[in-house]
Every structure is written in structure tokens, then in C-alpha cells.
Design a protein around this motif. Structure first.
Motif: not given
Length: 212
Positions: A27-38, A42-55, A58-60
Motif C-alpha cells: 500500500s502507498g506505492q501505486s496510488g491507483y486504487l483500481s483501474p476498473a470500477s467496483s 471498466p466503464g459504468f454499469d447501467l442495468c447490471g448487464v449493459c456497460r457504457v464508456c468502457t474505455c 473510473t477507479g482512478f
């Protein structure tokens, strides 16, 4: 019981399956907690199936580095707007202080915006650029330039615009330029904090690589 040689025993047993194991860095070496979402993607979860903006990763946005970069972007953009909206008319009265501050704000804002965009889109870019000397020098120079340009602009605003503010009702250039150099001090301090964070990250990454 039949006699079995060492070689024959080794051929009777199937090899153990290989597994790839991810070892998290200290801990403390990367600073990038997670390159992906929870959810681990990557991206944003809309309905549990579809994801948008996968490029976008959001972990940053959950990291302290993202916080200082966003503050630098927002304050720099606000200063840029106020300078062009209220200060251009009185640029000749303010003299070199207006040009110096506008140049400093434009350069720092552009670089911070590019870094923020690259870090959100690419974790690999973050892991290569953030612990490099570029981030330390850029933020250190930006800190010094903002503080010096803000002091220069504050002096010019006080001597050249304060009189108009006292004599002309509704003179808005003076409050706007006052807000500009005050925000310049704030964003200069933020750049100084960012430089310190980048230096610590660079040293931690260097120590980690030396151990291997």
C-alpha cells in the motif's frame, strides 16, 4: 509389487495444474486504487448487464491524485474564463502581469487536462508517467509560476484597477481580477501538493524496483 524406477514413477503422475497468482503491491506505492470500477470492469454499469464508456477506468477517480488533478483543472479553467471575459479589455493597463498570468494559466491548464484525461483512460499511462520525473518537475514549476504570476497580477490590479472600482459604479473587472489572483495562489499550492505526492510515488516506485 512391481519394481518401479524413479523415471517411471514420475511418468505415472499427471503434472500439477498451474495457476496465475496476482500479488498486490504494498500500500502507498501505486496510488491507483483500481483501474476498473467496483464490479471489476471498466466503464459504468447501467442495468447490471449493459456497460457504457468502457474505455474509462473510473477507479482512478477515487484516488488522491485524481482529486488534485480535478481541482487544478476546475480552478485553472475558471481563471482562464475570468481572464478572457473581464481582463482582456484592461490588458494594456495591467501590463505584463496580465500576459504572464494568462500564459502560465493556459500552459498549466492544458497539461493538467491532458494528464487527467490520459490517467482516466489508461492505467498503464498512469503507472508510467505518474512516478516519473516529469510530474515532479511540471508540478513544481507550475507551483512557482502560479505563485509568482499571482503576486505580479495582484500588484497590478491594486494599482491600476482599484481606482476605477472606487469611482465607477458596477465596475466588475476589479472583483474578477481579484478572484483570479486569489485562485492562482490556491491552485499554486495545489500544484505544490501534487509535486510532493508525485515525488513520494517516484521514490516508492524506485525503492520497489531496486528490491527486485
Amino acid at each position: 509389487m512391481p519394481w518401479m524406477t524413479k523415471s517411471s514413477r514420475s511418468t505415472t503422475h499427471s503434472p500439477l495444474p498451474m495457476r496465475q497468482v496476482y500479488i498486490a503491491p504494498p500500500s502507498g506505492q501505486s496510488g491507483y486504487l483500481s483501474p476498473a470500477s467496483s464490479s471489476g470492469q471498466p466503464g459504468f454499469d447501467l442495468c447490471g448487464v449493459c456497460r457504457v464508456c468502457t474505455c474509462l477506468h473510473t477507479g482512478f477517480l477515487k484516488t488522491p491524485t485524481a482529486a488534485v488533478k480535478i481541482i487544478e483543472f476546475v480552478i485553472g479553467l475558471t481563471c482562464q474564463f475570468l481572464l478572457l471575459r473581464y481582463g482582456m479589455k484592461y490588458g494594456q493597463d495591467l501590463g505584463a502581469s496580465y500576459s504572464i498570468y494568462l500564459t502560465c494559466c493556459s500552459a498549466c491548464l492544458l497539461t493538467s487536462t491532458v494528464l487527467l484525461f490520459c490517467y482516466i483512460c489508461s492505467p498503464a499511462t498512469y503507472n508510467r508517467v505518474r512516478p516519473s520525473l516529469f510530474e515532479v518537475i511540471f508540478n513544481g514549476v507550475s507551483c512557482g509560476l502560479y505563485l509568482a504570476a499571482s503576486t505580479f497580477l495582484a500588484t497590478a490590479v491594486h494599482f491600476h484597477l482599484y481606482y476605477f472600482y472606487q469611482t465607477i459604479p458596477g465596475f466588475s473587472a476589479y472583483p474578477a481580477m481579484t478572484a483570479v489572483y486569489v485562485m492562482g495562489y490556491i491552485v499554486g499550492i495545489v500544484h505544490g501538493i501534487d509535486a510532493t505526492m508525485a515525488l513520494k510515488f517516484m521514490r516508492a516506485s524506485s525503492n520497489s524496483s531496486n528490491r527486485f
